[in-house]
Scaffold this motif. Structure first.
Motif, PDB file in Angstrom:
ATOM      1  N   GLY A 296      27.569  62.910  35.382  1.00  0.00           N
ATOM      2  CA  GLY A 296      28.935  62.402  35.454  1.00  0.00           C
ATOM      3  C   GLY A 296      29.020  60.925  35.110  1.00  0.00           C
ATOM      4  O   GLY A 296      29.887  60.500  34.334  1.00  0.00           O
ATOM      5  N   ALA A 297      28.107  60.141  35.672  1.00  0.00           N
ATOM      6  CA  ALA A 297      28.103  58.704  35.397  1.00  0.00           C
ATOM      7  C   ALA A 297      27.803  58.425  33.928  1.00  0.00           C
ATOM      8  O   ALA A 297      28.425  57.558  33.311  1.00  0.00           O
ATOM      9  CB  ALA A 297      27.081  58.011  36.286  1.00  0.00           C
ATOM     10  N   ALA A 298      26.859  59.164  33.366  1.00  0.00           N
ATOM     11  CA  ALA A 298      26.499  58.947  31.960  1.00  0.00           C
ATOM     12  C   ALA A 298      27.644  59.317  31.028  1.00  0.00           C
ATOM     13  O   ALA A 298      27.876  58.646  30.023  1.00  0.00           O
ATOM     14  CB  ALA A 298      25.251  59.753  31.615  1.00  0.00           C
TER      15      ALA A 298
ATOM     16  N   MET B   8      37.147  61.473  31.883  1.00  0.00           N
ATOM     17  CA  MET B   8      37.690  62.320  32.944  1.00  0.00           C
ATOM     18  C   MET B   8      36.760  63.486  33.259  1.00  0.00           C
ATOM     19  O   MET B   8      36.711  63.969  34.393  1.00  0.00           O
ATOM     20  CB  MET B   8      39.080  62.827  32.553  1.00  0.00           C
ATOM     21  CG  MET B   8      40.128  61.722  32.476  1.00  0.00           C
ATOM     22  SD  MET B   8      40.104  60.611  33.930  1.00  0.00           S
ATOM     23  CE  MET B   8      40.489  61.766  35.247  1.00  0.00           C
ATOM     24  N   GLN B   9      36.021  63.936  32.261  1.00  0.00           N
ATOM     25  CA  GLN B   9      35.038  64.993  32.496  1.00  0.00           C
ATOM     26  C   GLN B   9      33.946  64.488  33.430  1.00  0.00           C
ATOM     27  O   GLN B   9      33.518  65.189  34.348  1.00  0.00           O
ATOM     28  CB  GLN B   9      34.418  65.443  31.169  1.00  0.00           C
ATOM     29  CG  GLN B   9      33.359  66.534  31.328  1.00  0.00           C
ATOM     30  CD  GLN B   9      32.670  66.872  30.008  1.00  0.00           C
ATOM     31  OE1 GLN B   9      33.121  66.454  28.932  1.00  0.00           O
ATOM     32  NE2 GLN B   9      31.593  67.614  30.086  1.00  0.00           N
ATOM     33  N   GLY B  10      33.516  63.257  33.218  1.00  0.00           N
ATOM     34  CA  GLY B  10      32.502  62.676  34.085  1.00  0.00           C
ATOM     35  C   GLY B  10      33.024  62.439  35.493  1.00  0.00           C
ATOM     36  O   GLY B  10      32.337  62.728  36.479  1.00  0.00           O
ATOM     37  N   ILE B  11      34.253  61.937  35.600  1.00  0.00           N
ATOM     38  CA  ILE B  11      34.858  61.715  36.918  1.00  0.00           C
ATOM     39  C   ILE B  11      34.979  63.043  37.659  1.00  0.00           C
ATOM     40  O   ILE B  11      34.733  63.120  38.877  1.00  0.00           O
ATOM     41  CB  ILE B  11      36.250  61.066  36.774  1.00  0.00           C
ATOM     42  CG1 ILE B  11      36.134  59.652  36.188  1.00  0.00           C
ATOM     43  CG2 ILE B  11      36.972  61.038  38.118  1.00  0.00           C
ATOM     44  CD1 ILE B  11      35.420  58.666  37.084  1.00  0.00           C
ATOM     45  N   ALA B  12      35.345  64.093  36.950  1.00  0.00           N
ATOM     46  CA  ALA B  12      35.480  65.415  37.577  1.00  0.00           C
ATOM     47  C   ALA B  12      34.160  65.875  38.179  1.00  0.00           C
ATOM     48  O   ALA B  12      34.133  66.456  39.277  1.00  0.00           O
ATOM     49  CB  ALA B  12      35.985  66.427  36.550  1.00  0.00           C
ATOM     50  N   LEU B  13      33.062  65.624  37.484  1.00  0.00           N
ATOM     51  CA  LEU B  13      31.750  65.994  38.018  1.00  0.00           C
ATOM     52  C   LEU B  13      31.438  65.219  39.290  1.00  0.00           C
ATOM     53  O   LEU B  13      30.934  65.788  40.272  1.00  0.00           O
ATOM     54  CB  LEU B  13      30.663  65.744  36.970  1.00  0.00           C
ATOM     55  CG  LEU B  13      30.598  66.711  35.795  1.00  0.00           C
ATOM     56  CD1 LEU B  13      29.591  66.220  34.758  1.00  0.00           C
ATOM     57  CD2 LEU B  13      30.214  68.115  36.265  1.00  0.00           C
TER      58      LEU B  13
ATOM     59  N   LYS C  86      25.293  57.821  45.702  1.00  0.00           N
ATOM     60  CA  LYS C  86      25.451  57.466  44.288  1.00  0.00           C
ATOM     61  C   LYS C  86      26.807  57.872  43.748  1.00  0.00           C
ATOM     62  O   LYS C  86      27.431  57.125  42.975  1.00  0.00           O
ATOM     63  CB  LYS C  86      24.330  58.106  43.467  1.00  0.00           C
ATOM     64  CG  LYS C  86      22.973  57.479  43.685  1.00  0.00           C
ATOM     65  CD  LYS C  86      21.944  58.064  42.717  1.00  0.00           C
ATOM     66  CE  LYS C  86      20.589  57.392  42.886  1.00  0.00           C
ATOM     67  NZ  LYS C  86      19.586  57.918  41.933  1.00  0.00           N
ATOM     68  N   ALA C  87      27.275  59.046  44.126  1.00  0.00           N
ATOM     69  CA  ALA C  87      28.572  59.499  43.619  1.00  0.00           C
ATOM     70  C   ALA C  87      29.686  58.596  44.119  1.00  0.00           C
ATOM     71  O   ALA C  87      30.585  58.207  43.356  1.00  0.00           O
ATOM     72  CB  ALA C  87      28.816  60.943  44.030  1.00  0.00           C
ATOM     73  N   ASN C  88      29.655  58.231  45.393  1.00  0.00           N
ATOM     74  CA  ASN C  88      30.687  57.338  45.926  1.00  0.00           C
ATOM     75  C   ASN C  88      30.621  55.961  45.285  1.00  0.00           C
ATOM     76  O   ASN C  88      31.657  55.350  44.992  1.00  0.00           O
ATOM     77  CB  ASN C  88      30.550  57.220  47.446  1.00  0.00           C
ATOM     78  CG  ASN C  88      31.246  58.347  48.182  1.00  0.00           C
ATOM     79  OD1 ASN C  88      32.477  58.416  48.200  1.00  0.00           O
ATOM     80  ND2 ASN C  88      30.473  59.245  48.769  1.00  0.00           N
ATOM     81  N   MET C  89      29.426  55.448  45.072  1.00  0.00           N
ATOM     82  CA  MET C  89      29.286  54.143  44.439  1.00  0.00           C
ATOM     83  C   MET C  89      29.860  54.172  43.034  1.00  0.00           C
ATOM     84  O   MET C  89      30.606  53.271  42.621  1.00  0.00           O
ATOM     85  CB  MET C  89      27.810  53.729  44.404  1.00  0.00           C
ATOM     86  CG  MET C  89      27.587  52.310  43.929  1.00  0.00           C
ATOM     87  SD  MET C  89      28.239  51.083  45.087  1.00  0.00           S
ATOM     88  CE  MET C  89      27.255  49.651  44.691  1.00  0.00           C
ATOM     89  N   ASN C  90      29.523  55.213  42.291  1.00  0.00           N
ATOM     90  CA  ASN C  90      30.040  55.320  40.934  1.00  0.00           C
ATOM     91  C   ASN C  90      31.548  55.458  40.905  1.00  0.00           C
ATOM     92  O   ASN C  90      32.230  54.819  40.104  1.00  0.00           O
ATOM     93  CB  ASN C  90      29.394  56.522  40.232  1.00  0.00           C
ATOM     94  CG  ASN C  90      28.067  56.166  39.614  1.00  0.00           C
ATOM     95  OD1 ASN C  90      28.019  55.566  38.554  1.00  0.00           O
ATOM     96  ND2 ASN C  90      26.989  56.524  40.277  1.00  0.00           N
ATOM     97  N   LEU C  91      32.093  56.286  41.789  1.00  0.00           N
ATOM     98  CA  LEU C  91      33.542  56.452  41.823  1.00  0.00           C
ATOM     99  C   LEU C  91      34.226  55.137  42.196  1.00  0.00           C
ATOM    100  O   LEU C  91      35.304  54.826  41.678  1.00  0.00           O
ATOM    101  CB  LEU C  91      33.914  57.557  42.816  1.00  0.00           C
ATOM    102  CG  LEU C  91      33.618  58.981  42.325  1.00  0.00           C
ATOM    103  CD1 LEU C  91      33.737  59.981  43.473  1.00  0.00           C
ATOM    104  CD2 LEU C  91      34.556  59.369  41.180  1.00  0.00           C
ATOM    105  N   GLY C  92      33.608  54.370  43.080  1.00  0.00           N
ATOM    106  CA  GLY C  92      34.162  53.070  43.418  1.00  0.00           C
ATOM    107  C   GLY C  92      34.176  52.131  42.226  1.00  0.00           C
ATOM    108  O   GLY C  92      35.180  51.461  41.942  1.00  0.00           O
TER     109      GLY C  92
END
Length: 270
Positions: free
Chosen positions: A161-163, A172-177, A190-196
């Motif tokens: 998702g981050a990549a 948006m595809q990455g954010i959805a993941l 990691k997911a929360n950090m990236n979404l932040g």
């Protein structure tokens, strides 16, 4: 930390007053040029060897020279030795290509995940270079291969998702993941950090605040406090921003970061 998937703190310090709340420049969607197409194990190895102890360089070069004539188990053993060297030296770019080669010869979830993680560190550390798009592309491929072998892997899904977001093609595809990950594991670091960070990129600072609060609950860090402070600053909560900056300074090991934070606190206190 190796989880800053957009411009790291040092980038904010460098820009200082220019745009301290915006963590990343827009992703480029430009096609790789001839330079990035030539990024491979040989080229990143040559760069990684610069400044290393000559004895270590000799050991690595010896393995690399033996690789072309090797096959089967011997080749796997040489690649594993090479991976250990690059891992010990914290050189993610050649490490990523080495694990990618290992995974192509001995496909496994572990090899592909390690390749993806190494390429992620590589594009984080070299995001301002022409090589970054190549590392992002290889990270996407490696994480997808890992997911194909273990569809339930949250680590692979987070990395992919981050990549994808950093690749600039289908954010948006990455954010959805990433949202799928936090739905299944609300405390996924990691997911929360990236979404932040991606919320900061899109200037949705209220959402970023919630994500960084979650990160801090899980594992407080200089970066998480700094980005929380920056998010507070951008929604006008100066007192909260000052407190968060102070927490970041307490944990900071970089004098330049501490100096930057002092300036920010002075500005916010006026």
């Amino acid at each position: 930390m190796g989880i800053l998937f957009v411009q790291p703190i040092k980038g904010l310090i460098k820009r200082d007053k220019e745009e301290a709340g915006h963590t990343a420049n827009s992703n480029t969607t430009e096609s790789p040029n001839s330079t990035t197409e030539q990024v491979n194990l040989a080229t990143v190895s040559a760069l990684a060897k610069q400044g290393l102890n000559p004895d270590l360089v000799g050991q690595i070069t010896d393995i690399e020279q033996r690789l072309p004539k090797s096959e089967g188990k011997d080749r796997l053993d040489l690649l594993k030795q090479l991976a250990k060297h690059w891992d010990d030296l914290a050189k993610p770019a050649p490490l990523g290509f080495t694990y990618e080669e290992l995974a192509s010869l001995e496909p496994s979830y572990d090899h592909w995940l390690k390749a993806g993680d190494a390429f992620t560190l590589a594009y984080e550390n070299m995001q301002d270079t022409l090589m970054a798009p190549t590392f992002v592309s290889h990270a996407q491929h490696a994480y997808q291969q890992a997911l194909d072998l273990d569809a339930k892997s949250l680590d692979a899904k987070t990395g992919l998702g981050a990549a994808i977001v950093n690749g600039g093609g289908a954010p948006m595809q990455g954010i959805a993941l990433l949202l799928e990950v936090v739905k299944e594991d609300p405390k996924n670091l990691k997911a929360n950090m990236n979404l932040g960070l991606f919320s900061m990129r899109s200037r949705q600072f209220d959402k970023a605040v919630d994500r960084f609060k979650t990160v801090i609950e899980i594992q407080p860090s200089t970066e998480a406090w700094f980005y929380l402070a920056t998010s507070y600053e951008n929604i006008g909560l100066k007192a909260d921003a000052i407190k968060a900056f102070q927490q970041s300074k307490v944990m900071a090991a970089d004098p330049s970061l501490s100096q930057f934070i002092d300036r920010k606190i002075d500005e916010l206190s006026k």
